[in-house]
Design an enzyme around this catalytic site. Structure first.
Site, mmCIF file in Angstrom:
data_model
loop_
_atom_site.group_PDB
_atom_site.id
_atom_site.type_symbol
_atom_site.label_atom_id
_atom_site.label_comp_id
_atom_site.label_asym_id
_atom_site.label_seq_id
_atom_site.Cartn_x
_atom_site.Cartn_y
_atom_site.Cartn_z
ATOM 1 C CG ASP A 53 0.104 -3.771 -24.938
ATOM 2 O OD1 ASP A 53 0.331 -5.575 -25.728
ATOM 3 O OD2 ASP A 53 1.243 -3.400 -25.466
ATOM 4 C CG HIS A 66 5.566 -9.912 -32.689
ATOM 5 N ND1 HIS A 66 6.831 -10.069 -31.755
ATOM 6 C CD2 HIS A 66 5.993 -8.172 -32.144
ATOM 7 C CE1 HIS A 66 7.304 -9.272 -31.490
ATOM 8 N NE2 HIS A 66 6.765 -8.158 -31.706
#
Ligand code: F6P
Length: 364
Positions: A146, A288
């Site tokens: 992130d 993912h």
């Protein structure tokens, strides 16, 4: 620092929180540096979970099991976990128990002189609290796809995640053009739009939606009409998972065990675009895949620099610090500053200005 003053140490290393590409490269680098100092390195299994088990779950790390191949591997050879706060540990009967003393006991059982924790803000907050309570020296290495940790320009794993998202756009573009479609790509990023912004620029998106910038469907539709008017028959839209609906709610999925994770805003935006423009729209949720691949060269480089510096900090007796990337090099900062300063996309940042300069719409 001479080998004589630093010899004889035994240090632990663990990976904590969600995995990402580049964790193994940090471990490898730390083992190399520590071996150079004549130290022993112990890899703790599954984050702090390894210290809860009795016997403590660990693996000795040395140059024979930390080879060049390891740097190329995604994931973490030590395993990790993003649940189980030791200060409020979920027990089988549904209660929460403070198990921090057991973790501290596990650390001392291993006879460690210091700990390297590779994690994000949540993991650092826990490790810092454990280190304070248990009186053990700790340094942190920032990782998160992130890229939302404060005090560092970049965290391990971010570059690879962006590369994966860009590759997805590269693959979506020809099929979008062939079918005259609007392709919506939902990317990760929890509460920050760094991945979406970077991938949108590098992947040639027409629209990038990030949680930091409120959007309207009218503005997105206007952008798609503009693309059509220019003679192009397709459009690429990147949506960060934490973008809210028009009603202001985050779109999350309920997982087994009652936990929730972001997922689904891409479908919401795709439907709205189809309704507003009549365009045939398809949605891809990358998920993912962004965490799992071989680390990019830049992630390997940053991870290696971080691993070496983390060990050097221990050698210098500098603790409660996080290694950080700044101005082409590695520095270290108080770990509490990194925990306190969440880094989302700044509206006046170079990349936002770049995107606007490229006529990418934020839907605002
Ligand atoms: O923080 C990293 C991250 O991959 C986020 O981008 C995402 O929202 C979350 O973790 C997914 O968590 P989990 O691996 O538990 O599904």
């Amino acid at each position: 620092m001479s080998a004589t003053t630093t010899a004889g140490k035994r240090i632990g290393i663990l990976t904590s929180g969600g995995d990402c590409a580049g964790l193994n490269a940090v471990i490898r680098a730390a083992v190399h540096r520590a071996t150079g100092y004549g130290w022993e390195v112990v890899g703790i299994r599954e984050g702090t979970q390894g210290l809860l088990h009795r016997p403590v779950q660990y693996v000795p790390l040395n140059l024979s099991n930390v080879d060049g191949a390891m740097m190329r591997q995604g994931g973490t050879v030590l395993g990790t976990t993003n649940r189980g706060d030791p200060f409020a540990y979920p027990m089988a009967d549904g209660t929460l128990k403070d198990r921090s003393d057991e973790i501290i006991g596990g650390y001392h059982e291993l006879g460690l002189d210091a700990l390297i924790g590779i994690g994000g803000d949540g993991s650092f907050a826990i490790l810092h609290k454990l280190a304070q309570k248990g009186g053990f020296p700790m340094v942190g290495v920032p990782k998160t796809i992130d890229n939302d940790l404060g005090m560092t320009e970049v965290s391990v794993g971010y570059d690879t995640a962006v590369a994966v998202a860009v590759e997805a756009l590269d693959r979506l573009q020809p099929t979008a053009a062939s079918h005259q479609r609007v392709m919506v790509l939902e990317v990760m990023g929890r509460d920050a739009g760094h991945i979406a912004l970077a991938a949108g620029i590098a992947g040639g998106a027409d629209v990038v939606l990030i949680p930091e910038i409120p959007y309207s469907i009218e503005r997105i539709a206007a952008k798609i009409q503009e693309v059509r008017a220019s003679g192009r028959n397709f459009a690429l839209v990147v949506v960060s998972e934490a973008v809210k609906t028009l009603e202001g709610t985050g779109v999350k999925k309920l997982l087994q065990g009652g936990e929730k994770r972001y997922g689904g805003i891409g479908d919401y935006i795709g439907e709205k675009i189809a309704d507003a423009t009549g365009a045939e729209t398809r949605v891809t949720v990358l998920g993912h895949v962004q965490r799992g691949s071989m680390p990019s060269p830049r992630d390997r480089l940053i991870a290696s620099a971080f691993g070496v510096h983390a060990v050097d900090l221990i050698a210098e007796g500098k603790f409660d610090r996080m290694v950080a990337w700044s101005n082409r090099g590695v520095i270290d900062v108080p770990i509490t500053d990194a925990i306190a300063r969440y880094s989302c996309v700044e509206l006046d940042s170079a990349l936002v200005r770049t995107a606007r300069g490229l006529n990418i719409s934020f839907g605002d």
